[in-house]
Design a protein around this motif. Structure first.
Motif, PDB file in Angstrom:
ATOM      1  N   ILE A   2       0.848  -1.177   0.000  1.00 20.84           N
ATOM      2  CA  ILE A   2       0.000   0.000   0.000  1.00 20.84           C
ATOM      3  C   ILE A   2       0.894   1.240   0.000  1.00 20.84           C
ATOM      4  N   GLY A   3       0.337   2.348  -0.420  1.00 17.15           N
ATOM      5  CA  GLY A   3       1.153   3.547  -0.489  1.00 17.15           C
ATOM      6  C   GLY A   3       0.326   4.803  -0.661  1.00 17.15           C
ATOM      7  N   LEU A   4       1.038   5.905  -0.691  1.00 13.74           N
ATOM      8  CA  LEU A   4       0.422   7.224  -0.870  1.00 13.74           C
ATOM      9  C   LEU A   4       1.294   8.021  -1.820  1.00 13.74           C
ATOM     10  N   HIS A   5       0.667   9.006  -2.456  1.00  8.02           N
ATOM     11  CA  HIS A   5       1.452   9.928  -3.283  1.00  8.02           C
ATOM     12  C   HIS A   5       1.333  11.315  -2.654  1.00  8.02           C
ATOM     13  N   PRO A   6       2.211  11.613  -1.690  1.00 11.58           N
ATOM     14  CA  PRO A   6       2.084  12.895  -0.994  1.00 11.58           C
ATOM     15  C   PRO A   6       2.253  14.066  -1.956  1.00 11.58           C
ATOM     16  N   GLU A   7       1.537  15.147  -1.659  1.00  6.74           N
ATOM     17  CA  GLU A   7       1.604  16.329  -2.520  1.00  6.74           C
ATOM     18  C   GLU A   7       3.049  16.801  -2.664  1.00  6.74           C
ATOM     19  N   GLY A   8       3.466  17.056  -3.864  1.00  2.00           N
ATOM     20  CA  GLY A   8       4.825  17.562  -4.087  1.00  2.00           C
ATOM     21  C   GLY A   8       5.857  16.468  -4.255  1.00  2.00           C
ATOM     22  N   ALA A   9       5.505  15.228  -3.886  1.00  2.00           N
ATOM     23  CA  ALA A   9       6.487  14.141  -4.019  1.00  2.00           C
ATOM     24  C   ALA A   9       6.549  13.679  -5.465  1.00  2.00           C
ATOM     25  N   LYS A  10       7.764  13.275  -5.907  1.00  2.00           N
ATOM     26  CA  LYS A  10       7.945  12.877  -7.308  1.00  2.00           C
ATOM     27  C   LYS A  10       7.193  11.597  -7.632  1.00  2.00           C
ATOM     28  N   ALA A  16       5.311  -2.763   1.899  1.00  2.00           N
ATOM     29  CA  ALA A  16       4.612  -4.045   2.025  1.00  2.00           C
ATOM     30  C   ALA A  16       3.853  -4.081   3.351  1.00  2.00           C
ATOM     31  N   TYR A  17       2.562  -4.330   3.261  1.00  2.00           N
ATOM     32  CA  TYR A  17       1.720  -4.464   4.456  1.00  2.00           C
ATOM     33  C   TYR A  17       0.941  -5.760   4.355  1.00  2.00           C
ATOM     34  N   SER A  18       0.664  -6.360   5.499  1.00  2.00           N
ATOM     35  CA  SER A  18      -0.210  -7.531   5.493  1.00  2.00           C
ATOM     36  C   SER A  18      -1.643  -7.063   5.629  1.00  2.00           C
ATOM     37  N   ILE A  19      -2.523  -7.744   4.930  1.00  2.00           N
ATOM     38  CA  ILE A  19      -3.952  -7.454   5.082  1.00  2.00           C
ATOM     39  C   ILE A  19      -4.406  -8.141   6.369  1.00  2.00           C
ATOM     40  N   ALA A  20      -4.967  -7.353   7.278  1.00  2.00           N
ATOM     41  CA  ALA A  20      -5.334  -7.899   8.591  1.00  2.00           C
ATOM     42  C   ALA A  20      -6.782  -8.384   8.644  1.00  2.00           C
ATOM     43  N   SER A  21      -7.550  -8.095   7.610  1.00  2.00           N
ATOM     44  CA  SER A  21      -8.949  -8.553   7.596  1.00  2.00           C
ATOM     45  C   SER A  21      -9.037  -9.918   6.915  1.00  2.00           C
ATOM     46  N   PRO A  22     -10.082 -10.676   7.214  1.00  2.00           N
ATOM     47  CA  PRO A  22     -10.185 -12.016   6.620  1.00  2.00           C
ATOM     48  C   PRO A  22     -10.447 -11.990   5.120  1.00  2.00           C
ATOM     49  N   SER A  23     -10.153 -13.094   4.426  1.00  2.00           N
ATOM     50  CA  SER A  23     -10.227 -13.113   2.962  1.00  2.00           C
ATOM     51  C   SER A  23     -11.656 -12.893   2.460  1.00  2.00           C
ATOM     52  N   TRP A  24     -12.677 -13.215   3.304  1.00  2.00           N
ATOM     53  CA  TRP A  24     -14.056 -13.078   2.848  1.00  2.00           C
ATOM     54  C   TRP A  24     -14.594 -11.655   3.049  1.00  2.00           C
ATOM     55  N   ILE A  54      -3.059   4.117  -2.335  1.00  2.00           N
ATOM     56  CA  ILE A  54      -2.733   3.234  -3.472  1.00  2.00           C
ATOM     57  C   ILE A  54      -2.602   1.797  -2.960  1.00  2.00           C
ATOM     58  N   LEU A  55      -3.226   0.888  -3.673  1.00  2.00           N
ATOM     59  CA  LEU A  55      -3.159  -0.522  -3.282  1.00  2.00           C
ATOM     60  C   LEU A  55      -2.688  -1.336  -4.484  1.00  2.00           C
ATOM     61  N   ALA A  56      -1.617  -2.124  -4.298  1.00  2.00           N
ATOM     62  CA  ALA A  56      -1.128  -2.939  -5.412  1.00  2.00           C
ATOM     63  C   ALA A  56      -2.201  -3.950  -5.807  1.00  2.00           C
TER      64      ALA A  56
END
Ligand code: A2P
Length: 220
Positions: A2-10, A16-24, A54-56
């Motif tokens: 997951i990510g972000l595009h902060p204002e002004g950043a190129k 990398a983050y783990s999804i903590a909610s169940p698959s369903w 942003i989510l891959a």
């Protein structure tokens, strides 16, 4: 990722983050520490409803039940935010269908860090999907390393001393009955893996399931 595009950043900042909610689940949960000047979390902790994240497209990870052979008990060893993938798996009925007993361990430095896991496990009894399955099947063992607490010590120490098995009321770890998943910092993963191997367990993968898996995509 997951990510972000902060204002002004190129370019966007992705982690990398783990999804903590169940698959369903229809919504996605993530569990993170906040680092005041961290490149991503300094921004992430300030997001508001309606902001874009942003989510891959593709999620990757090695902590999957299919990489493990059938067994009697499933251990989930976590430290700090490494509990995130297990927060997902303990809400998945598949986990309880495959194993007779599920032992989730969570070790942190201080008590406040245990709250997320403690609240989650407490709420499971009311969970419409797994509420009845967890009763008597899920054991949540918490320990601290830097504050007084009934159970003190790193997971590696508790495994080596055998205190973990005593506390859980189970036989010493063995490759016939036990399956293991490990998630934490890189050092924790490597040290815990080395100990699990001394009990005779071998590392599995989707193509060759075996007795334990470690998280390779995520560093807590
Ligand atoms: P300790 O307080 O003895 O360092 P961190 O926030 O550094 O990831 O630590 C989270 C928890 O994981 C802490 O309780 C910490 O213990 C423990 N820990 C850190 N490194 C290891 C390791 N190599 N093996 C097992 N546990 C570890």
């Amino acid at each position: 990722m997951i990510g972000l595009h902060p204002e002004g950043a190129k370019k966007p900042i992705m982690r990398a983050y783990s999804i903590a909610s169940p698959s369903w689940d229809e919504k996605l949960d993530f569990y993170s520490i906040k680092v005041q000047d961290g490149p991503l979390t300094s921004h992430l902790q300030k997001i508001k409803e309606g902001d874009e994240v942003i989510l891959a497209k593709k999620s990757v990870g090695t902590l999957v039940l299919d990489a493990l052979l059938p067994g009697k008990r499933l251990y989930m060893f976590s430290t700090g935010t490494g509990i995130a993938p297990f927060a997902s798996l303990i809400r998945d009925p598949d986990t309880y269908e495959r194993y007779e007993q599920v032992i989730l361990t969570h070790t942190c430095r201080q008590k406040a860090e245990l709250s997320y896991g403690l609240n989650l496990v407490k709420g499971l009894k009311e969970d419409p999907l797994v509420g009845e399955m967890v009763d008597g099947k899920l054991l949540h063992i918490t320990s601290l390393t830097r504050e007084e607490y009934p159970l003190k010590g790193r997971i590696t120490t508790l495994l080596e001393s055998g205190q973990l098995f005593e506390n859980a009321g189970v036989p010493k770890m063995n490759p016939q009955e036990d399956r293991v998943m490990i998630c934490g910092s890189m050092d924790m993963i490597n040290d815990t893996k080395a100990i699990v191997e001394t009990f005779g367990l071998t590392e599995g993968s989707n193509s060759k399931p075996a007795e334990f898996v470690v998280e390779k995509a995520f560093v807590g």
